[in-house]
Scaffold this motif. Structure first.
Motif, PDB file in Angstrom:
ATOM      1  N   PHE A  11       0.826  -1.202   0.000  1.00  0.00           N
ATOM      2  CA  PHE A  11       0.000   0.000   0.000  1.00  0.00           C
ATOM      3  C   PHE A  11       0.866   1.260   0.000  1.00  0.00           C
ATOM      4  N   ASN A  12       1.948   1.267   0.760  1.00  0.00           N
ATOM      5  CA  ASN A  12       2.803   2.442   0.777  1.00  0.00           C
ATOM      6  C   ASN A  12       3.561   2.612  -0.539  1.00  0.00           C
ATOM      7  N   THR A  13       3.859   1.507  -1.214  1.00  0.00           N
ATOM      8  CA  THR A  13       4.459   1.614  -2.539  1.00  0.00           C
ATOM      9  C   THR A  13       3.501   2.286  -3.512  1.00  0.00           C
ATOM     10  N   VAL A  14       2.224   1.890  -3.459  1.00  0.00           N
ATOM     11  CA  VAL A  14       1.218   2.513  -4.315  1.00  0.00           C
ATOM     12  C   VAL A  14       1.075   3.998  -3.984  1.00  0.00           C
ATOM     13  N   MET A  15       1.071   4.332  -2.677  1.00  0.00           N
ATOM     14  CA  MET A  15       0.942   5.725  -2.269  1.00  0.00           C
ATOM     15  C   MET A  15       2.106   6.560  -2.765  1.00  0.00           C
ATOM     16  N   THR A  16       3.288   5.977  -2.811  1.00  0.00           N
ATOM     17  CA  THR A  16       4.462   6.701  -3.288  1.00  0.00           C
ATOM     18  C   THR A  16       4.443   6.845  -4.805  1.00  0.00           C
ATOM     19  N   LEU A  17       4.072   5.771  -5.505  1.00  0.00           N
ATOM     20  CA  LEU A  17       4.030   5.805  -6.973  1.00  0.00           C
ATOM     21  C   LEU A  17       2.886   6.664  -7.501  1.00  0.00           C
ATOM     22  N   VAL A  60      16.687  10.575   0.043  1.00  0.00           N
ATOM     23  CA  VAL A  60      16.657   9.134   0.283  1.00  0.00           C
ATOM     24  C   VAL A  60      18.064   8.550   0.252  1.00  0.00           C
ATOM     25  N   THR A  61      18.903   9.047  -0.655  1.00  0.00           N
ATOM     26  CA  THR A  61      20.289   8.572  -0.715  1.00  0.00           C
ATOM     27  C   THR A  61      21.036   8.920   0.558  1.00  0.00           C
ATOM     28  N   TRP A  62      20.886  10.161   1.017  1.00  0.00           N
ATOM     29  CA  TRP A  62      21.553  10.599   2.243  1.00  0.00           C
ATOM     30  C   TRP A  62      21.055   9.800   3.444  1.00  0.00           C
ATOM     31  N   LYS A  63      19.738   9.618   3.525  1.00  0.00           N
ATOM     32  CA  LYS A  63      19.176   8.844   4.623  1.00  0.00           C
ATOM     33  C   LYS A  63      19.602   7.382   4.536  1.00  0.00           C
ATOM     34  N   PHE A  73      15.172   1.916   6.166  1.00  0.00           N
ATOM     35  CA  PHE A  73      15.229   2.546   4.849  1.00  0.00           C
ATOM     36  C   PHE A  73      13.837   2.661   4.238  1.00  0.00           C
ATOM     37  N   ALA A  74      13.026   1.605   4.402  1.00  0.00           N
ATOM     38  CA  ALA A  74      11.668   1.639   3.863  1.00  0.00           C
ATOM     39  C   ALA A  74      10.849   2.734   4.540  1.00  0.00           C
ATOM     40  N   GLN A  75      10.989   2.866   5.863  1.00  0.00           N
ATOM     41  CA  GLN A  75      10.294   3.936   6.577  1.00  0.00           C
ATOM     42  C   GLN A  75      10.625   5.290   5.974  1.00  0.00           C
ATOM     43  N   GLN A  76      11.921   5.558   5.803  1.00  0.00           N
ATOM     44  CA  GLN A  76      12.371   6.851   5.315  1.00  0.00           C
ATOM     45  C   GLN A  76      11.912   7.084   3.877  1.00  0.00           C
ATOM     46  N   ALA A  77      12.071   6.078   3.027  1.00  0.00           N
ATOM     47  CA  ALA A  77      11.714   6.230   1.622  1.00  0.00           C
ATOM     48  C   ALA A  77      10.214   6.481   1.459  1.00  0.00           C
ATOM     49  N   PHE A  78       9.394   5.726   2.182  1.00  0.00           N
ATOM     50  CA  PHE A  78       7.948   5.916   2.085  1.00  0.00           C
ATOM     51  C   PHE A  78       7.542   7.291   2.614  1.00  0.00           C
ATOM     52  N   PHE A  79       8.125   7.704   3.733  1.00  0.00           N
ATOM     53  CA  PHE A  79       7.732   8.988   4.323  1.00  0.00           C
ATOM     54  C   PHE A  79       8.022  10.140   3.370  1.00  0.00           C
ATOM     55  N   PRO A 157      11.204   3.671  15.545  1.00  0.00           N
ATOM     56  CA  PRO A 157      12.604   3.376  15.871  1.00  0.00           C
ATOM     57  C   PRO A 157      12.823   1.948  16.368  1.00  0.00           C
ATOM     58  N   SER A 158      11.858   1.408  17.117  1.00  0.00           N
ATOM     59  CA  SER A 158      11.977   0.027  17.594  1.00  0.00           C
ATOM     60  C   SER A 158      11.963  -0.946  16.424  1.00  0.00           C
TER      61      SER A 158
END
Length: 255
Positions: A11-17, A60-63, A73-79, A157-158
């Protein structure tokens, strides 16, 4: 890796695309813009699209270099991807932004990110699932060295740190160093005994605490003003390794 097949990721992939769908919607249906948007022609749209994508890729690269796990990484990329998509919706048609914001909120509320299973609670697991009673008996009143991961479920974070802790357990768990984990928010009274604030905004979770013969030897994040190991608010794998190695290193005899 099965957790990456969870609906959260699809779902988050769809939201990003949806970023691309917004560009297509403008170019196909409103090439001269609308009174509800800020873009007036395809040239302005393409310029905005290039700037947005360049900014997103840079962030995203820096993060990515600072991420603790693929979950992180997925958290950061989706956000950041959804932030860029939301801003694009405002530029194209603010009415689309309203629908997108509602969809994003529904996705956040209904589909929390799954956390890697640190332990199945079975004999032979590298990490032992602890409760207040078992932690008091085996860690706080017991003998030996323990590295304990204190976390709360559905806490970004957890979730981000869990794979790194599991990796450390797979590598270093032994009779000399045991690993344990406890969902500390299930026992707020016990959390206070350990001097932990379980509020998700407190920056004290997740915590990794090193115990030796029942005594605390160090924790991440540290609670002291002066931290000789440089561990303050740092959850990276190499920092946990440094905590373990330095706290368990035998004292050097004076020459």
């Amino acid at each position: 890796m099965k957790r990456f097949l969870d609906p959260y990721y699809s779902f988050n992939t769809v939201m990003t695309l949806a970023f691309g769908l917004l560009l297509w919607h403008f170019m196909s249906n409103t090439p001269v813009g609308t009174k509800y948007g800020r873009l007036h022609n395809n040239e302005e749209l393409l310029q905005w699209g290039r700037q947005s994508m360049a900014t997103l890729l840079a962030i995203v690269t820096w993060k990515g270099f600072r991420c603790r796990s693929w979950d992180d990484f997925a958290q950061q990329a989706f956000f950041y991807g959804k932030v860029v998509t939301a801003l694009t919706a405002i530029m194209v048609d603010v009415r689309l932004f309203v629908w997108y914001a509602l969809a994003a909120w529904g996705c956040y509320a209904a589909l929390p990110q799954p956390m890697q299973v640190i332990s199945n609670g079975q004999d032979g697991d590298k990490v032992m699932i602890l409760t207040p009673q078992s932690m008091k008996e085996q860690v706080l009143k017991g003998e030996g060295n323990w590295l304990v991961y204190l976390y709360t479920a559905q806490h970004d974070p957890s979730i981000a740190m869990a794979p790194a802790f599991s990796e450390l357990a797979e590598k270093y768990a032994s009779e000399e160093l045991k690993f344990g984990c406890i969902d500390i928010c299930l026992w707020p009274g016990f959390a206070r005994e350990l001097r932990l604030n379980t509020n998700k905004w407190s920056n004290q979770l997740p915590a990794v605490i090193m115990y030796s013969n029942g005594k605390e030897q160090g924790r991440i994040p540290t609670q002291s003003a002066v931290d000789e190991l440089g561990l303050k608010k740092n959850y990276y794998t190499k920092v946990i390794q440094r905590l373990t190695q330095q706290r368990l290193a035998p004292p050097q005899c004076a020459k």
